[in-house]
Structures are given as C-alpha cells and as structure tokens.
Motif scaffolding. Structure first.
Motif, PDB file in Angstrom:
ATOM      1  N   LEU A 100       0.831  -1.196   0.000  1.00 26.00           N
ATOM      2  CA  LEU A 100       0.000   0.000   0.000  1.00 26.00           C
ATOM      3  C   LEU A 100       0.872   1.254   0.000  1.00 26.00           C
ATOM      4  CD1 LEU A 100      -2.969   0.907   0.127  1.00 26.00           C
ATOM      5  CD2 LEU A 100      -2.738   0.934   2.602  1.00 26.00           C
ATOM      6  N   ALA A 101       1.959   1.238   0.771  1.00 19.36           N
ATOM      7  CA  ALA A 101       2.883   2.370   0.808  1.00 19.36           C
ATOM      8  C   ALA A 101       3.503   2.601  -0.558  1.00 19.36           C
ATOM      9  CB  ALA A 101       3.981   2.122   1.847  1.00 19.36           C
ATOM     10  N   LYS A 102       3.914   1.530  -1.212  1.00 19.48           N
ATOM     11  CA  LYS A 102       4.530   1.659  -2.533  1.00 19.48           C
ATOM     12  C   LYS A 102       3.537   2.219  -3.538  1.00 19.48           C
ATOM     13  CE  LYS A 102       7.163  -0.729  -5.986  1.00 19.48           C
ATOM     14  NZ  LYS A 102       7.986  -1.871  -6.317  1.00 19.48           N
ATOM     15  N   GLU A 103       2.303   1.746  -3.471  1.00 24.13           N
ATOM     16  CA  GLU A 103       1.284   2.239  -4.399  1.00 24.13           C
ATOM     17  C   GLU A 103       0.997   3.723  -4.185  1.00 24.13           C
ATOM     18  OE1 GLU A 103      -3.351   1.413  -5.553  1.00 24.13           O
ATOM     19  OE2 GLU A 103      -2.206  -0.170  -4.567  1.00 24.13           O
ATOM     20  N   ILE A 104       0.926   4.151  -2.930  1.00 27.27           N
ATOM     21  CA  ILE A 104       0.676   5.571  -2.629  1.00 27.27           C
ATOM     22  C   ILE A 104       1.841   6.421  -3.124  1.00 27.27           C
ATOM     23  CG2 ILE A 104       0.497   7.247  -0.752  1.00 27.27           C
ATOM     24  CD1 ILE A 104      -1.128   5.134   0.777  1.00 27.27           C
ATOM     25  N   LYS A 105       3.070   5.970  -2.872  1.00 25.46           N
ATOM     26  CA  LYS A 105       4.242   6.738  -3.291  1.00 25.46           C
ATOM     27  C   LYS A 105       4.324   6.862  -4.805  1.00 25.46           C
ATOM     28  CE  LYS A 105       7.341   4.406  -1.052  1.00 25.46           C
ATOM     29  NZ  LYS A 105       8.635   3.961  -0.491  1.00 25.46           N
ATOM     30  N   GLY A 141       5.830  15.383   2.577  1.00 28.10           N
ATOM     31  CA  GLY A 141       4.905  16.409   2.127  1.00 28.10           C
ATOM     32  C   GLY A 141       3.530  16.244   2.759  1.00 28.10           C
ATOM     33  N   ASP A 142       2.692  17.267   2.587  1.00 23.78           N
ATOM     34  CA  ASP A 142       1.335  17.250   3.138  1.00 23.78           C
ATOM     35  C   ASP A 142       0.367  16.799   2.047  1.00 23.78           C
ATOM     36  OD1 ASP A 142      -0.956  17.594   4.567  1.00 23.78           O
ATOM     37  OD2 ASP A 142      -0.880  19.780   4.612  1.00 23.78           O
ATOM     38  N   TYR A 143       0.091  15.510   2.010  1.00 24.50           N
ATOM     39  CA  TYR A 143      -0.791  14.924   0.998  1.00 24.50           C
ATOM     40  C   TYR A 143      -1.987  14.229   1.657  1.00 24.50           C
ATOM     41  CZ  TYR A 143       2.941  15.691  -2.349  1.00 24.50           C
ATOM     42  OH  TYR A 143       3.894  16.270  -3.149  1.00 24.50           O
ATOM     43  N   ARG A 144      -2.437  14.747   2.801  1.00 24.06           N
ATOM     44  CA  ARG A 144      -3.510  14.078   3.532  1.00 24.06           C
ATOM     45  C   ARG A 144      -4.764  13.896   2.685  1.00 24.06           C
ATOM     46  NH1 ARG A 144      -3.606  17.802   8.676  1.00 24.06           N
ATOM     47  NH2 ARG A 144      -3.019  19.233   7.030  1.00 24.06           N
ATOM     48  N   ASP A 145      -5.201  14.946   2.004  1.00 22.03           N
ATOM     49  CA  ASP A 145      -6.444  14.863   1.232  1.00 22.03           C
ATOM     50  C   ASP A 145      -6.338  13.837   0.105  1.00 22.03           C
ATOM     51  OD1 ASP A 145      -7.574  16.841   2.832  1.00 22.03           O
ATOM     52  OD2 ASP A 145      -6.842  18.447   1.525  1.00 22.03           O
ATOM     53  N   LYS A 146      -5.238  13.849  -0.620  1.00 22.92           N
ATOM     54  CA  LYS A 146      -5.063  12.919  -1.735  1.00 22.92           C
ATOM     55  C   LYS A 146      -4.943  11.475  -1.246  1.00 22.92           C
ATOM     56  CE  LYS A 146      -2.881  16.322  -4.736  1.00 22.92           C
ATOM     57  NZ  LYS A 146      -1.658  16.684  -5.451  1.00 22.92           N
ATOM     58  N   ILE A 147      -4.204  11.280  -0.155  1.00 23.43           N
ATOM     59  CA  ILE A 147      -4.032   9.938   0.394  1.00 23.43           C
ATOM     60  C   ILE A 147      -5.357   9.409   0.928  1.00 23.43           C
ATOM     61  CG2 ILE A 147      -2.938   8.607   2.252  1.00 23.43           C
ATOM     62  CD1 ILE A 147      -0.458  10.387   1.865  1.00 23.43           C
ATOM     63  N   MET A 148      -6.100  10.258   1.598  1.00 24.87           N
ATOM     64  CA  MET A 148      -7.399   9.839   2.125  1.00 24.87           C
ATOM     65  C   MET A 148      -8.340   9.450   0.990  1.00 24.87           C
ATOM     66  SD  MET A 148      -7.858  12.502   5.294  1.00 24.87           S
ATOM     67  CE  MET A 148      -9.522  12.019   5.648  1.00 24.87           C
ATOM     68  N   ASP A 150     -11.152   5.197  -1.864  1.00 24.05           N
ATOM     69  CA  ASP A 150     -11.496   4.526  -3.119  1.00 24.05           C
ATOM     70  C   ASP A 150     -11.204   3.030  -3.061  1.00 24.05           C
ATOM     71  OD1 ASP A 150     -12.335   6.919  -4.173  1.00 24.05           O
ATOM     72  OD2 ASP A 150     -10.504   7.285  -5.336  1.00 24.05           O
ATOM     73  N   LYS A 151     -10.199   2.640  -2.268  1.00 17.44           N
ATOM     74  CA  LYS A 151      -9.868   1.230  -2.101  1.00 17.44           C
ATOM     75  C   LYS A 151     -10.804   0.532  -1.121  1.00 17.44           C
ATOM     76  CE  LYS A 151      -5.089   0.822  -3.222  1.00 17.44           C
ATOM     77  NZ  LYS A 151      -5.401  -0.285  -4.069  1.00 17.44           N
ATOM     78  N   GLY A 152     -11.570   1.311  -0.342  1.00 19.10           N
ATOM     79  CA  GLY A 152     -12.511   0.717   0.608  1.00 19.10           C
ATOM     80  C   GLY A 152     -12.110   0.825   2.048  1.00 19.10           C
ATOM     81  N   PHE A 153     -11.019   1.528   2.339  1.00 22.60           N
ATOM     82  CA  PHE A 153     -10.585   1.700   3.717  1.00 22.60           C
ATOM     83  C   PHE A 153     -11.356   2.828   4.394  1.00 22.60           C
ATOM     84  CE2 PHE A 153      -6.741  -0.291   1.996  1.00 22.60           C
ATOM     85  CZ  PHE A 153      -6.476  -1.227   2.985  1.00 22.60           C
ATOM     86  N   LYS A 154     -11.485   2.739   5.704  1.00 21.58           N
ATOM     87  CA  LYS A 154     -11.988   3.851   6.489  1.00 21.58           C
ATOM     88  C   LYS A 154     -10.774   4.647   6.923  1.00 21.58           C
ATOM     89  CE  LYS A 154     -15.823   1.216   8.326  1.00 21.58           C
ATOM     90  NZ  LYS A 154     -16.376   0.596   9.520  1.00 21.58           N
ATOM     91  N   VAL A 155     -10.837   5.965   6.795  1.00 22.12           N
ATOM     92  CA  VAL A 155      -9.684   6.810   7.116  1.00 22.12           C
ATOM     93  C   VAL A 155     -10.133   7.891   8.081  1.00 22.12           C
ATOM     94  CG1 VAL A 155      -7.840   8.249   6.174  1.00 22.12           C
ATOM     95  CG2 VAL A 155      -8.787   6.415   4.802  1.00 22.12           C
TER      96      VAL A 155
END
Length: 109
Positions: A64-69, A87-94, A99-104
């Motif tokens: 998951l980390a590799k996919e996000i990066k 960096g500050d990518y909270r909105d994009k990461i969330m 979209d993958k189905g996780f609760k954040v």
C-alpha cells in the motif's frame, strides 16, 4: 506447472465456480474495520504525512505504501508499522484509501 494445473490433473471432472477463482490484485490487501489514522507533522521544518493503525500483514501495508508513493510521485518510507510520506498529501491519500474501501480518520490540523 503451477498449482492450478496440478489440481486440474488431479480432479479433471471439477468445474470451476466463482468462489474458486483467484481474487484480483485490489482485493488481496486485507480490509479492516478500524480506520487508518492519517496525520500531519513537521520534522526538522519539513512537512510529512503519517499513516498508522493498519492491523493486517506488513507486506500488505508495504504494498500500500509503494502504491501511494508511486501514485503521488513522492518519496517516503515504511518504518515501525507506519507509512511516512514526504509532504502534506492528507487529502489525496485519504481519497486513494477511501477509493480502495478503507476507512480513514484525519488527525491534527
């Protein structure tokens, strides 16, 4: 010869059903009920985004980390059961995780 071919040789009369099929790549990551914590910090004056709280296997979290990066084209690392993204990518990461189905859950600022 892979396992599926060997099984076909052992059981030639078996008809494959939907439940027997191999899951897709997206569903291989274990989904959890608890939310993943997404927080923002500054270390040495530089902003970072930290993801923690995943209770599945470390390999799933590393994937998951590799996919996000790669999706965000940023640097980062996986340490102590946490994903650290530069960096500050909270909105994009969330958005990616939802979209993958996780609760954040967003924590801080």
């Amino acid at each position: 010869m892979d396992l599926q071919d060997q099984l076909k040789n052992l059981f030639p009369d078996h008809v494959q059903t939907e439940s027997d099929r191999v899951p897709s790549e997206a569903s291989k990551i274990w989904m959890q009920d608890d939310p993943i914590i997404c927080k923002y910090e500054k270390r040495k004056g530089k902003p970072i985004t930290i993801l923690e709280g995943y209770t599945g296997a470390n390999e799933d979290f590393k994937a998951l980390a590799k996919e996000i990066k790669t999706t965000l084209s940023v640097g980062g690392s996986f340490k102590d059961d946490k994903i650290i993204i530069q960096g500050d990518y909270r909105d994009k990461i969330m958005k990616i995780l939802q979209d993958k189905g996780f609760k954040v859950k967003r924590v801080g600022g």
